[in-house]
Write an enzyme that holds these catalytic residues in place. Structure first.
Site, PDB file in Angstrom:
ATOM      1  N   GLU B  54       0.818  -1.216   0.000  1.00 63.53           N
ATOM      2  CA  GLU B  54       0.000   0.000   0.000  1.00 63.53           C
ATOM      3  C   GLU B  54       0.850   1.263   0.000  1.00 63.53           C
ATOM      4  O   GLU B  54       0.505   2.261  -0.651  1.00 63.53           O
ATOM      5  CB  GLU B  54      -0.957  -0.004   1.206  1.00 63.53           C
ATOM      6  CG  GLU B  54      -1.971  -1.144   1.200  1.00 63.53           C
ATOM      7  CD  GLU B  54      -1.391  -2.487   1.630  1.00 63.53           C
ATOM      8  OE1 GLU B  54      -0.247  -2.527   2.143  1.00 63.53           O
ATOM      9  OE2 GLU B  54      -2.080  -3.520   1.462  1.00 63.53           O
ATOM     10  N   HIS B 105     -14.320  -0.935   2.704  1.00 62.20           N
ATOM     11  CA  HIS B 105     -14.424  -1.846   3.860  1.00 62.20           C
ATOM     12  C   HIS B 105     -14.144  -1.103   5.164  1.00 62.20           C
ATOM     13  O   HIS B 105     -13.428  -1.583   6.037  1.00 62.20           O
ATOM     14  CB  HIS B 105     -13.477  -3.032   3.700  1.00 62.20           C
ATOM     15  CG  HIS B 105     -13.858  -3.930   2.555  1.00 62.20           C
ATOM     16  ND1 HIS B 105     -13.941  -3.467   1.260  1.00 62.20           N
ATOM     17  CD2 HIS B 105     -14.205  -5.240   2.503  1.00 62.20           C
ATOM     18  CE1 HIS B 105     -14.309  -4.460   0.456  1.00 62.20           C
ATOM     19  NE2 HIS B 105     -14.487  -5.542   1.189  1.00 62.20           N
TER      20      HIS B 105
END
Lengths: 271, 308
Positions: B54, B105
């Site tokens: 990420e 999410h």
């Protein structure tokens, strides 16, 4: 004087500027600025990089990302020499309101391609620039200089993996391998060796050269630009504090500016 | 009532804005979940999977923005704001780059994956960074409008989406950053919510109506910048404010509202969210019950605080 002789003259001037800037600022990173100087001089004045100081945002320019942002005094001096801004600005380094921030700020100074300083983030941004060239069908090259101590940051390996995965042949990573970091020798603090094998394992075409030989630097950087298969890594063996005898290979000068006496002595050596 | 997830809107809207060739989309091995895979289907040449990395994804997005592209990068909210916080700070926000980050999410409604994957602090993290804008759309329609609107924004944007489907409660065709919407007028108290909590707050308002308590409900997707005028006017009228969010009560929408009101209109303000705790595994509905994210729980809390 041959071409390399001219580059050596330029580099002496850059080193003098670097030390003068740091002395005026009263703080900053001497050792790493001196070790990276010849690499920068080769890139900007050795016919390697394509740039136009009048058009710092020119889309087709080659990009240099100094991922080891703390060595920015050397980059500032090189950019001033190349004509990106008035040389008088150099003497404002680290002062309130100066575009010459303690670490490079792309929003403040023309010629700075990416804000760096937090280690590892520069190389990853350089990967983004190289990838963007593919999307935009541009033929520019991206050069990124990382420190050897910086190779302790895990993000570096994420960046290398992506560069190889996307076959970014327009990217050349140069390691300023001076062997020292703030807390001591890299191999003692957290061993980063072997370096060459690491890059090779990530499918980089890898070269190990002297980072103070203009012949080596220019030959290898030229070869790197011609590589259309994979990204290139150049491990440039350098001397921290290069050019100043009492600073050479001395870890104490990592993050310290020269005093007035030290500056006078250093300028004498760099005449 | 029709239900859809905000993450689905992210994917659909990306395809729409992808007509602009400067748009590039990055993901970190969760493109099926974040729905960025929708873009990949239509524009495979401008989709980049960065793998499970990420931080690298965010920095690469920064490099692309510096080169004239419009990057959209997504992962689970917990990873893109937590794991990648440093690149978001140093490369995106410090350089004020126009990069859109989407954290899907979010909150506890991820459910069964458990506390390790539930983001309870992402709004706080993103809100604390200079230049960053933070948007938490209430439903599919709003999320679609938000993503479309980012094309004309400047600087960094964080969009928080959800895995779970939720009822459609908004229908504005466009989104304006810094604007909230009064979903229901009232005078006894002001309810300010974002994300899925806006729907639950509306439902709680209906329950309170049965007890002759008439509350105003404000949907405030723009957590930063906050719609100060709308909040000020409502709070001035009701003098009592309740905030609702699927996030820690520390640093999120509630904190933003309190920060504003304490300096401008110090009124009684009660925050509802996760009480400085992590989530855990369970179905979304079971978790919402346990942590008090139900209309009954909201209504009871409001009644107790107002008249208890």
């Amino acid at each position: 004087m041959d071409d390399f002789g001219k580059l050596e003259e330029i580099s002496k001037g850059i080193r003098r500027d670097v030390l003068t800037m740091l002395n005026k600022a009263g703080s900053g990173h001497s050792g790493g600025s001196l070790s990276v100087t010849d690499i920068l001089v080769a890139l900007y004045f050795g016919g390697i990089m394509k740039y136009d100081p009048q058009r710092p945002d020119w889309e087709d320019r080659d990009r240099l990302v100094l991922s080891k942002g703390h060595a920015c005094p050397a980059l500032y001096a090189v950019l001033a020499e190349a004509g990106f801004f008035d040389k008088q600005l150099l003497w404002t380094l680290r002062q309130l309101g100066s575009p010459l921030q303690g670490h490079p700020d792309s929003k403040k100074l023309p010629g700075i391609e990416a804000s760096t300083g937090s280690l590892g983030n520069g190389i990853s941004q350089a990967v983004g620039m190289s990838l963007a060239a593919k999307v935009l069908h541009k033929r520019y090259n991206v050069f990124c200089i990382i420190g050897d101590g910086e190779m302790q940051e895990g993000l570096v390996y994420e960046a290398l993996m992506a560069a190889a995965h996307y076959k970014l042949s327009n990217l050349t990573v140069i390691v300023d391998n001076n062997g020292l970091q703030i807390d001591g020798q890299c191999r003692d603090v957290m061993n980063i060796y072997p370096i060459k094998e690491k890059f090779e394992a990530f499918n980089f075409r890898t070269y190990e050269i002297s980072g103070h030989s203009y012949k080596n630097l220019i030959d290898t950087l030229t070869t790197a630009k011609r590589n259309v298969v994979s990204p290139t890594a150049i491990i440039a063996r350098t001397v921290k504090g290069m050019g100043v005898s009492f600073m050479s290979n001395r870890v104490e000068y990592h993050g310290v500016a020269p005093s007035d006496t030290e500056l006078a002595k250093a300028l004498e050596e760099l005449r | 009532m029709e239900k859809k997830a905000t993450r689905e809107a992210y994917g659909k809207a990306l395809v729409e804005i992808g007509k602009d060739k400067r748009v590039v989309v990055l993901d970190a091995d969760l493109s099926g979940s974040t729905k960025s895979a929708e873009f990949k289907k239509t524009y495979p040449d401008r989709f980049f999977n960065i793998g499970i990395a990420e931080s690298n994804m965010v920095d690469i997005a920064a490099g692309m923005a510096l080169s004239g592209l419009k990057p959209y990068a997504s992962s689970f909210a917990v990873f893109i704001t937590g794991r990648a916080f440093e690149p978001v700070r140093q490369s995106i926000c410090y350089q004020n780059l126009h990069v859109v980050l989407c954290g899907s999410h979010s909150g506890i409604s991820v459910g069964e994956d458990g506390g390790s994957h539930q983001s309870v602090a992402d709004i706080a993290l993103m809100r604390s960074l200079p230049n960053m804008k933070v948007v938490v759309p209430a439903d599919y329609n709003e999320a679609f409008a938000v993503v479309s609107a980012t094309m004309d924004m400047e600087g960094p944007v964080y969009i928080r989406t959800s895995r779970a489907k939720s009822p459609l409660i908004t229908n504005k065709p466009s989104f304006e950053i810094g604007k909230a919407e009064v979903l229901k007028k009232g005078s006894d108290a002001t309810l300010i919510a974002c994300g899925m909590m806006s729907y639950i707050a509306l439902e709680a308002a209906k329950l309170l109506k049965k007890d002759n308590i008439n509350v105003e409900v404000i949907n405030s997707p723009s957590v930063k910048p906050l719609d100060e005028d709308t909040i000020y006017n409502s709070a001035k009228k009701t003098q009592r404010v309740f905030t609702f969010e699927e996030h820690s009560i520390i640093g999120g929408l509630g904190s933003a509202v309190c920060e504003f009101l304490s300096e401008n209109l110090p009124v009684y303000t009660i925050k509802t969210g996760l009480e400085d705790v992590f989530g855990e595994s369970g179905t979304k509905d079971d978790l919402f019950c346990k942590f008090g994210f139900t209309k009954e729980s909201f209504a009871k809390k409001i009644k107790d605080k107002l008249y208890g």
